[in-house]
Design a protein around this motif. Structure first.
Motif, PDB file in Angstrom:
ATOM      1  N   THR A 116       5.134  -0.652   0.210  1.00 29.85           N
ATOM      2  CA  THR A 116       3.805   0.639  -0.946  1.00 29.85           C
ATOM      3  C   THR A 116       2.934  -0.106  -1.194  1.00 29.85           C
ATOM      4  O   THR A 116       2.011   0.308  -0.842  1.00 29.85           O
ATOM      5  CB  THR A 116       4.995   0.411  -2.003  1.00 29.85           C
ATOM      6  N   LEU A 117       2.321  -1.655  -1.211  1.00 27.76           N
ATOM      7  CA  LEU A 117       1.732  -2.595  -1.866  1.00 27.76           C
ATOM      8  C   LEU A 117       0.646  -3.293  -0.926  1.00 27.76           C
ATOM      9  O   LEU A 117       0.062  -2.819  -0.477  1.00 27.76           O
ATOM     10  CB  LEU A 117       1.966  -3.531  -3.191  1.00 27.76           C
ATOM     11  N   VAL A 118       1.630  -3.875   0.022  1.00 31.21           N
ATOM     12  CA  VAL A 118       1.828  -4.499   0.980  1.00 31.21           C
ATOM     13  C   VAL A 118       2.245  -3.451   2.145  1.00 31.21           C
ATOM     14  O   VAL A 118       3.203  -4.039   2.073  1.00 31.21           O
ATOM     15  CB  VAL A 118       2.090  -6.052   0.726  1.00 31.21           C
ATOM     16  N   SER A 119       1.358  -3.688   3.431  1.00 34.11           N
ATOM     17  CA  SER A 119       2.897  -3.400   4.622  1.00 34.11           C
ATOM     18  C   SER A 119       3.556  -4.404   5.249  1.00 34.11           C
ATOM     19  O   SER A 119       2.907  -5.920   4.479  1.00 34.11           O
ATOM     20  CB  SER A 119       1.780  -2.990   5.714  1.00 34.11           C
ATOM     21  N   LEU A 120       4.775  -3.926   5.508  1.00 31.35           N
ATOM     22  CA  LEU A 120       4.913  -5.464   5.611  1.00 31.35           C
ATOM     23  C   LEU A 120       4.868  -6.015   6.796  1.00 31.35           C
ATOM     24  O   LEU A 120       5.924  -7.637   6.568  1.00 31.35           O
ATOM     25  CB  LEU A 120       6.636  -4.946   6.823  1.00 31.35           C
ATOM     26  N   ASP A 121       3.939  -5.663   7.894  1.00 33.74           N
ATOM     27  CA  ASP A 121       3.598  -7.435   8.393  1.00 33.74           C
ATOM     28  C   ASP A 121       2.474  -8.297   7.763  1.00 33.74           C
ATOM     29  O   ASP A 121       1.685  -9.064   8.105  1.00 33.74           O
ATOM     30  CB  ASP A 121       2.888  -6.601   9.801  1.00 33.74           C
ATOM     31  N   GLU A 122       2.197  -7.761   6.381  1.00 36.34           N
ATOM     32  CA  GLU A 122       1.193  -8.958   5.487  1.00 36.34           C
ATOM     33  C   GLU A 122      -0.294  -8.258   6.655  1.00 36.34           C
ATOM     34  O   GLU A 122      -0.971  -9.201   5.234  1.00 36.34           O
ATOM     35  CB  GLU A 122       1.522  -9.921   5.620  1.00 36.34           C
ATOM     36  N   SER A 160      -2.302  -5.813   6.188  1.00 32.22           N
ATOM     37  CA  SER A 160      -2.999  -4.860   5.586  1.00 32.22           C
ATOM     38  C   SER A 160      -2.424  -4.566   3.380  1.00 32.22           C
ATOM     39  O   SER A 160      -0.942  -4.276   3.656  1.00 32.22           O
ATOM     40  CB  SER A 160      -2.281  -2.848   5.657  1.00 32.22           C
ATOM     41  N   ALA A 161      -3.012  -4.382   2.651  1.00 30.05           N
ATOM     42  CA  ALA A 161      -2.702  -3.866   1.440  1.00 30.05           C
ATOM     43  C   ALA A 161      -3.314  -2.320   1.522  1.00 30.05           C
ATOM     44  O   ALA A 161      -4.338  -1.553   1.767  1.00 30.05           O
ATOM     45  CB  ALA A 161      -3.621  -4.924   0.526  1.00 30.05           C
ATOM     46  N   LEU A 162      -2.577  -1.909   0.407  1.00 33.81           N
ATOM     47  CA  LEU A 162      -2.879  -0.636  -0.029  1.00 33.81           C
ATOM     48  C   LEU A 162      -3.244  -0.671  -1.608  1.00 33.81           C
ATOM     49  O   LEU A 162      -2.019  -1.251  -2.640  1.00 33.81           O
ATOM     50  CB  LEU A 162      -1.388   0.674   0.085  1.00 33.81           C
ATOM     51  N   ILE A 163      -4.074   0.505  -1.995  1.00 34.99           N
ATOM     52  CA  ILE A 163      -4.400   0.435  -3.628  1.00 34.99           C
ATOM     53  C   ILE A 163      -4.589   2.369  -3.490  1.00 34.99           C
ATOM     54  O   ILE A 163      -5.521   3.172  -2.575  1.00 34.99           O
ATOM     55  CB  ILE A 163      -5.876   0.917  -3.435  1.00 34.99           C
ATOM     56  N   ILE A 164      -3.717   2.844  -4.959  1.00 36.33           N
ATOM     57  CA  ILE A 164      -3.410   3.803  -4.737  1.00 36.33           C
ATOM     58  C   ILE A 164      -3.408   4.427  -6.206  1.00 36.33           C
ATOM     59  O   ILE A 164      -3.553   3.203  -7.218  1.00 36.33           O
ATOM     60  CB  ILE A 164      -1.778   4.218  -4.681  1.00 36.33           C
TER      61      ILE A 164
END
Lengths: 437, 1050
Positions: free
Chosen positions: B158-164, B166-170
């Protein structure tokens, strides 16, 4: 020497094939047929036919298919004068039917080697190709037919196998089939005196009805096996719910064109079989209880006879044929097939022997009873231009899986000039017993 | 012009005061135009569902309780081996989060990223709620941050992808109506930050909606006037007179502005699909004007001395009747859609389209003749050829086309029949589906961004579950939390649900932190309700008390379980919605908790299922109303039917083209058929009316054609050209949605015209050949009967049914019985007739279920010899359509065969096609189920009645009673009844086995008691496979023998 080498080669191949061969399946079927004319109560057919088929497999990819038919007709009405017609229709010596007595003969129906790998297939030998999608009538016939029983039999039964090569392989979503038929066979048309002799003018080079069949001497120039070989190509694919087909064919005609010259004693009619070029677009689709199929066939520069006051000449015209058919499952287990065939000769000269318009309607109604053991079928062919028709009713009963009894009646009506009316007096009833061993 | 008959006297009177009439019309238009300023836009998905629908109510509750709305998502993808847990990367995320939070309209309390969130962990002092990123960022220990993130499952994907990588700002916006401008600002901010080795993507449901709305507006604003201009340009080309173009403009503007203005005055919102309304009205209005003016110019060309007023009145006289008919039928068509639709935007669209058509008629009948007089339209060069009463090149070409139809009616009608059948065949593969991002081209950045985010993270589609208790703190109990955890587990078992998050996840983390042990399993909760309440208290003391406001309300009685789906299509997400709804119905029926579904996935589900249930009904009703009116208009059933044939063909063609191009039926595209009906029927009516009139005076049909076709055909042709090319302008849009709209309507217009031009003369020709006079009274009676029959057919009441949950559950379990993707088995069939005579058959049966929902079955007979290698193949596409083929070796032909009713005997056995193809399951859509009594404790007695007479007729029985094994959920006995109390057929599963994990009926007996005939199926060599070669199910290869390995292997 060449023949010896060929024999050795064939012998070698046969031996290696036989070493690995396993008889995969075989069938032996017998048919007894007895037919009488309804008008003269004349016996038309008293025949026994035995068909044998076998599939021999040499490997996962290679098999040999064999099929032969022995027939003996004591009545000798449908197919008299066997010697003449055999030479005429089966000029290729590998096609000849060995005679058994006066009324019997043996015919090799199928004899081919098939190699199959995945979706690709190659066949070499004597085989049939059924490329028409309509029932009982063929707008795009690859093989010639035998008309001694007119159209009373199924297409596969009357169609003549031919020698040749057949390739079948996929290209993307398309299925490509091609054939090279090294076989000069033509339609097996009943000779004078046969029960279903074609007496209508359009089948006799425009000769008037009153002119006797034997008024001329006949010479036949059959096509050459190699030079006049037939080449056919078919491409088909499914598009959603619809299968479309494109096909083309170059080969010899199966119906003769005539040339009339004054001979020493009587006029001489020379029958030839010019080249033909056919192209076809077809489709088959369906929705629920309705299936629809259609074919549009064009034959270009078709050579046809014209007749002016007894003088025969030839002309080249384009012929277009459209066939549409539909299958319907109606309530109460009733099956209906409707077909409409429209044929037009473009820019037809007035003296053309073949009619300019050739329209045919066929209606088939079929109803099974008792869990498909009893099937009633009625079929009606109507020539829309000349108004003549053939009505055919049959009752098919299978008391067991190995035996079938069929009672068939065929009634022709119309003018003697028409394709059905010419047999107005040839109505018949036929009882057939089939047994599978 | 004498003005002696009723029609002309009306038009004489109407044209007495042209200035007054035109001025009044302009005032009406001005009044309507004033209303346009009140127009309010509502392009939301929710607008398509009535406001009192449970899914909308739940969605509003979720918004109010948890403050959740549609979100934007900004993804940062790091390249070249960099991960989010890098000092610079974390700083960038934090910087961007702060920058986004400063954008006007962004809700600062609703922004979440690794830069704003905290982790929960245990320590000697109790619970540590520590932000991932320290202030200042440089103090952050990235290794520790990563470790803490790894211990927080709700923040993974959700905040960071499992492979680390990518990060997400919602984040959410405060005012959804300003989402489009916020989107532009977010893009500006995102692109203003430059950082090596990172890519920024902006997407999320709010961004997609905003961007789509923005693009529709922009394109519509640019292209709709272009359509208008192109249409008027063609009017000019048709008449080559500015006055004529001005007249057409008045009618077109009056109709469009009038209908849209009244819509605004009545407070009806401008929905996404309302974009199509002005262009439809333009087309209808211009058609009326073109017909009137064509007649006028023809009269003026033939007699230039004819006074303008006389020519105008004569033109009105000649065209009033067909224009009335076409208007009435078009209105009927739109009313049909309006009556059947249950989606407000589509209903409004239809009603206001009908109103617009009525206004077009009124303006054409009243304003147009007066405007023509006022502008004193002079003869046109375009009609010069009519001076000698000879048509121009266009008229002659159209005449030649219609003449072909008259001369070759069978060919033309046969070709159209063929086309109809092909189109019908193709149309059967049309499907209902929707994906918001597919409204954009694949290379649009927002689409690529949305697809990227859905592939890297848990997804941007949300399926929310609102869990409510009537007691304060009613959810803060072990029992309630346990049920929430069970629900989450069930949701995550669904194929497309990637992750669920609820308060239970955080309580579990708190539990682990307080116990200070790693031995606590994910979602393991404390075993006391008091502990749960204490944990909540502890968190409020340690962290931000508002951290859980998205998961549970302050009173502890309402909680949200948020499911995240990474699928973009309705067809995929519907499976999850239906399964979860069923689970909720089954599990929470007797619970103290009230559980309801919400979220955009649920809204879309209800939206689309409503469309699915109403679309074809609407088109059918529309066509039926048009048919009834056409029959009434022509006072003839054949002519009425004839008028509807071209448009029916066009609708079929539209469906076929949509199916071929892979265009789904969704709300926007579902309008195509309605528009085709509205537009298409006009040409047919004009042609029939004119041809019928000409035929009454001319001795032959060909003469009648020469009189009628050049003028009416020319008018229709320019009308169609204006429409077709006008709509084609929409294809210049960058949005596939508008491209499809333009293309399809243009296609519909051309197809309707071509079909009418060829079919109608052909039909006249054929009917004259076959004509037999029918007495007038008999014809009237037949017409009346047909009208009653059509009305009865279209107004038939819908059957309702009462569901019984337990019975439905049993039926559902039977339906859920597992099936393998591919199956191979050999059947020994034993058929016994009433005299005890036995027949036996052996067949190899191959079955493939791939893709899911599509079932292919091949049966190749092995014995007896007479039918060996006979092969039957069926393709069943999810019950929507079925195709069958049969290969008979004797005929050497693979034959497509028509489908039978499902209740028909299967290949001459006592089983029906339904028995065989359903695999002894009962289609849940077909029956009303009830439970009956049974003495067998290990079984259920399931009773089923077909839901309609049509289904009963198709299945061949009125009800069934099935004994269902409670373990395998295979029926052990099914009795089929018609009207009698004794079954006419009984099917028994005599032997069942568990093979490779699948319950398999290996011996089934069907006893047809009425026919005193029975069939026994014994299955052997049953083999469940992961796949089977698709070639075995390809009809083209049905003649091929099957490989021996399929026959002999066990």
């Amino acid at each position: 020497m060449t023949r010896l080498k060929l024999m050795v080669l064939c012998g070698g191949l046969a031996t290696s094939f036989a070493e690995a061969a396993v008889l995969e399946s075989y069938d032996l079927n017998a048919k007894l047929a007895y037919a009488i004319s309804t008008e003269g109560r004349e016996q038309v057919q008293q025949a026994v036919t035995v068909e044998a088929e076998a599939t021999v497999r040499a490997s996962k990819t290679l098999l040999l298919q064999l099929g032969a038919r022995f027939s003996f007709d004591a009545a000798d009405v449908l197919r008299p004068n066997r010697d003449d017609e055999r030479i005429f229709a089966h000029a290729n010596r590998f096609n000849r039917r060995p005679a058994v007595g006066d009324s019997g003969e043996i015919e090799f129906r199928e004899l081919f080697l098939e190699w199959q790998q995945g979706e690709s297939r190659i066949r070499a030998g004597r085989q049939q190709l059924m490329w028409s999608s309509l029932d009982g009538v063929s707008l795009f016939a690859v093989n010639p037919s035998d008309f001694h029983e007119f159209v009373l039999n199924d297409e596969t039964e009357r169609q003549q196998p031919q020698w040749g090569l057949y390739f079948d392989f996929p290209v993307g979503s398309w299925r490509l089939e091609s054939a090279a038929l090294l076989d000069s066979s033509v339609h097996d048309i009943p000779d004078p005196g046969a029960w279903f002799e074609f007496t209508a003018p359009q089948f006799r080079f425009g000769a008037p009805l009153e002119q006797p069949t034997r008024a001329v001497d006949i010479e036949t120039q059959l096509p050459d096996t190699i030079k006049d070989a037939t080449y056919a190509l078919r491409a088909s694919r499914a598009l959603g719910n619809t299968r479309i087909v494109f096909a083309g064919l170059i080969g010899n005609e199966y119906e003769a064109v005539g040339d009339l010259e004054q001979g020493a004693a009587a006029p001489v009619l020379t029958r030839t079989f010019p080249r033909r070029r056919l192209a076809k677009i077809g489709l088959e689709t369906g929705a629920g209880s309705v299936v629809f199929r259609g074919e549009l066939v064009g034959q270009f520069d078709k050579v046809l006879n014209t007749r002016d006051r007894g003088d025969l000449a030839v002309t080249e015209v384009d012929v277009l044929a459209l066939g549409v058919g539909t299958d319907l499952n109606l309530p109460h287990d009733l099956f209906m097939n409707l077909q409409l065939l429209l044929e037009r000769v473009r820019d037809a000269p007035e003296a053309l022997v073949k009619p300019e318009r050739n329209d045919l309607l066929t209606v088939t109604l079929q109803r099974p009873f008792l869990y498909n053991t009893l099937v009633l079928k009625w079929r009606w062919f109507r020539d829309l231009e000349r108004g003549d028709s053939l009505s055919q009713a049959s009752l098919n009963y299978s008391p067991s899986d190995t035996m079938t009894v069929e009672l068939l009646g065929a009634w022709f009506s119309g003018s003697p000039r028409g394709r059905f009316g010419q047999f107005d007096r040839q109505d018949l009833i036929r009882l057939t017993l089939r047994y599978s061993f | 012009m004498s003005g002696s008959n009723a029609g002309s006297s009306v038009f004489w009177r109407l044209t007495e005061h042209p200035i007054w009439v035109v001025s009044t019309s302009l005032l009406v238009i001005a009044w309507a135009a004033a209303g346009l300023s009140r127009l309010e836009k509502d392009t939301s998905v929710r607008a398509f569902i009535p406001t009192d629908h449970p899914s909308v109510v739940t969605e509003q509750s979720i918004e109010e309780i948890f403050g959740i709305g549609d979100a934007f998502a900004v993804a940062l993808e790091f390249h070249n081996g960099k991960t989010v847990f890098d000092g610079e990367a974390l700083a960038l995320v934090e910087e961007l989060t702060t920058a986004l939070g400063e954008i006007d309209n962004v809700n600062r309390d609703r922004i979440a990223s690794i830069g704003t969130e905290s982790s929960i962990s245990g320590s000697d002092e109790g619970v540590d709620v520590v932000p991932y990123v320290e202030d200042p960022v440089a103090d952050t220990d990235t290794v520790l941050t990563r470790e803490r993130w790894l211990e927080m499952p709700p923040h993974q994907s959700t905040l960071v992808s499992l492979d680390e990588s990518s990060a997400l700002i919602i984040f959410e916006v405060e005012d959804a109506s300003r989402a489009a401008e916020t989107y532009a600002e977010v893009l500006r901010v995102a692109h203003s930050i430059s950082y090596p080795d990172v890519t920024l993507d902006v997407a999320g449901p709010a961004a997609v909606s905003a961007y789509l709305s923005q693009r529709i507006d922009r394109d519509a604003k640019l292209l709709q006037p272009a359509v208008f201009l192109v249409v008027l340009l063609f009017v000019y080309l048709a008449f080559r007179r500015a006055g004529a173009t001005l007249c057409a403009f008045v009618i077109v503007a009056g109709t469009t502005i009038g209908a849209m203005g009244i819509m605004s005055w009545q407070g009806v919102a401008y929905y996404a699909i309302t974009n199509a309304l002005p262009v439809i009205l333009v087309s209808v209005a211009v058609a009326d004007a073109v017909h009137v003016m064509s007649h006028y110019y023809q009269l003026r060309a033939a007699d230039p001395t004819l006074p303008v007023r006389s020519a105008v009145v004569a033109s009105m006289e000649a065209t009033a009747r067909p224009i009335f008919f076409t208007s009435a039928t078009t209105i009927a068509g739109f009313c049909g859609i309006g009556l059947a639709s249950i989606m407000p935007p589509i209903s409004y669209f239809s009603w206001y389209a009908a109103l617009g058509v009525a206004m077009a008629w009124a303006f054409s009948m009243v304003t147009l003749p007066n405007a023509m007089m006022l502008l004193n339209l002079q003869p046109s060069r375009a009609f010069d050829s009519w001076r000698t009463s000879k048509p121009g090149a266009i008229g002659r070409s159209l005449l030649a086309a219609s003449r072909f139809g008259v001369r070759h009616p069978v060919v033309v009608l046969g070709a159209f029949l063929m086309l109809a059948v092909v189109a019908l065949g193709q149309a059967t593969s049309l499907r209902f589906d929707r994906s918001q991002v597919e409204n954009f081209d694949p290379d649009e950045p927002i689409r690529a961004a949305d697809e990227f985010i859905n592939s890297k993270f848990a997804g941007t589609s949300f399926l929310d579950v609102l869990v409510e208790s009537s007691d304060p703190e009613g959810l803060l109990t072990t029992e309630a939390m346990g049920q929430i955890v069970d629900l989450q587990d069930f949701m995550e078992q669904q194929e497309d649900v990637v992750l669920t998050v609820s308060i239970a996840d955080y309580l579990s983390l708190l539990h682990a932190a307080i116990e200070n042990t790693a031995a606590i399993a994910p979602r393991e909760l404390p075993d006391s309700s008091d502990a749960i309440k204490q944990y909540m208290f502890v968190y409020e003391a340690s962290g931000d008390p508002t951290d859980f406001e998205e998961e549970i309300d302050a009173s502890g009685s309402k909680a949200l379980v948020r499911g995240m789906l990474n699928t973009l299509h309705f067809s995929e997400s519907r499976k999850a919605v239906e399964a979860i709804q069923q689970h909720i119905d089954d599990t929470f029926a007797d619970s103290a908790l009230r559980v309801t579904l919400g979220g955009d996935v649920n809204t879309t589900y209800h939206w689309m299922t409503r469309l699915e249930s109403s679309h074809f009904k609407g088109v059918g009703l529309s066509l039926s109303l048009v048919l009834i009116l056409s029959v009434a208009v022509f006072r003839s059933i054949p002519l009425g039917v004839l008028a509807v044939v071209p448009v029916t063909l066009t609708v079929l063609l539209i469906y076929a083209v949509m199916a071929s191009l892979g265009i789904y039926l969704e709300p926007a595209t579902s309008m195509f058929a309605a528009i085709s009906v509205g537009l298409g029927v006009d040409f047919a009516i004009h042609l029939i009316e004119r041809l019928q009139r000409a035929r009454s005076t001319e001795p032959t049909l060909e003469r009648a054609l020469e009189l009628a076709i050049p003028l009416i055909g020319r008018a229709c042709f320019f009308n169609i050209l204006a429409l077709g090319l006008g709509f084609s302008v929409l294809m210049l849009s960058g949005l596939p949605m508008l491209q499809r709209f333009g293309g399809m309507v243009a296609l519909a217009a051309f197809a309707s015209f071509a079909a009418a031009l060829l079919i109608i003369p052909s039909w006249f020709s054929l009917s004259e050949r076959m004509a037999k006079p029918v007495p007038g009274k008999r014809r009237a009676a037949t017409t009346a009967l047909a009208l009653i029959a059509i009305a009865a057919l279209t107004a038939g009441p819908e059957l309702t049914h009462a569901e019984e949950a337990t019975a439905d559950w049993v039926a559902q379990q039977v339906a859920n019985r597992a099936e393998a993707t591919a199956t191979r088995r050999v059947i020994e069939m034993t058929l016994t007739n009433r005299r005890g005579k036995v027949r036996q058959r052996q067949a190899l049966v191959l079955k493939l279920i791939e893709p899911p929902g599509e079932r292919s079955t091949r049966i190749t007979f092995l014995e007896p010899r007479a039918i060996r290698n006979t092969s039957f193949l069926s393709h069943d596409r999810g019950g929507q359509s079925e195709s069958r083929w049969l290969y008979l070796p004797a005929t050497k032909r693979i034959r497509r065969i028509p489908s039978s009713d499902r209740g028909d005997h299967f290949l001459g056995t006592d089983f029906s096609y339904e028995d065989i193809q359903s695999d002894l399951k009962f289609d849940l859509d077909d029956y009303d189920f009830a439970l009956g009594a049974t003495a067998d404790e290990g079984a259920y007695m399931l009773l089923g009645e077909p839901r309609s007479e049509a289904i009963a007729k198709e299945l061949g029985f009125d009800r069934f009673a099935a004994t269902i094994d409670a373990v395998s959920f295979l029926p052990s006995r099914i009795e089929f009844f018609e009207s009698e109390d004794v079954p006419f057929k009984v099917v028994e599963v005599r032997k069942q086995e568990l093979i490779d994990g699948y319950w398999t009926a290996t011996e089934i007996f069907a006893d047809h008691r009425r026919n005193r005939h029975s069939t026994l199926f014994e299955y052997s060599k049953v083999m469940y496979l992961e796949e089977l070669d698709a070639q075995y199910f390809d009809p083209a290869y049905l003649e091929r023998a099957l490989p021996a390995t399929l026959l002999v292997s066990q």
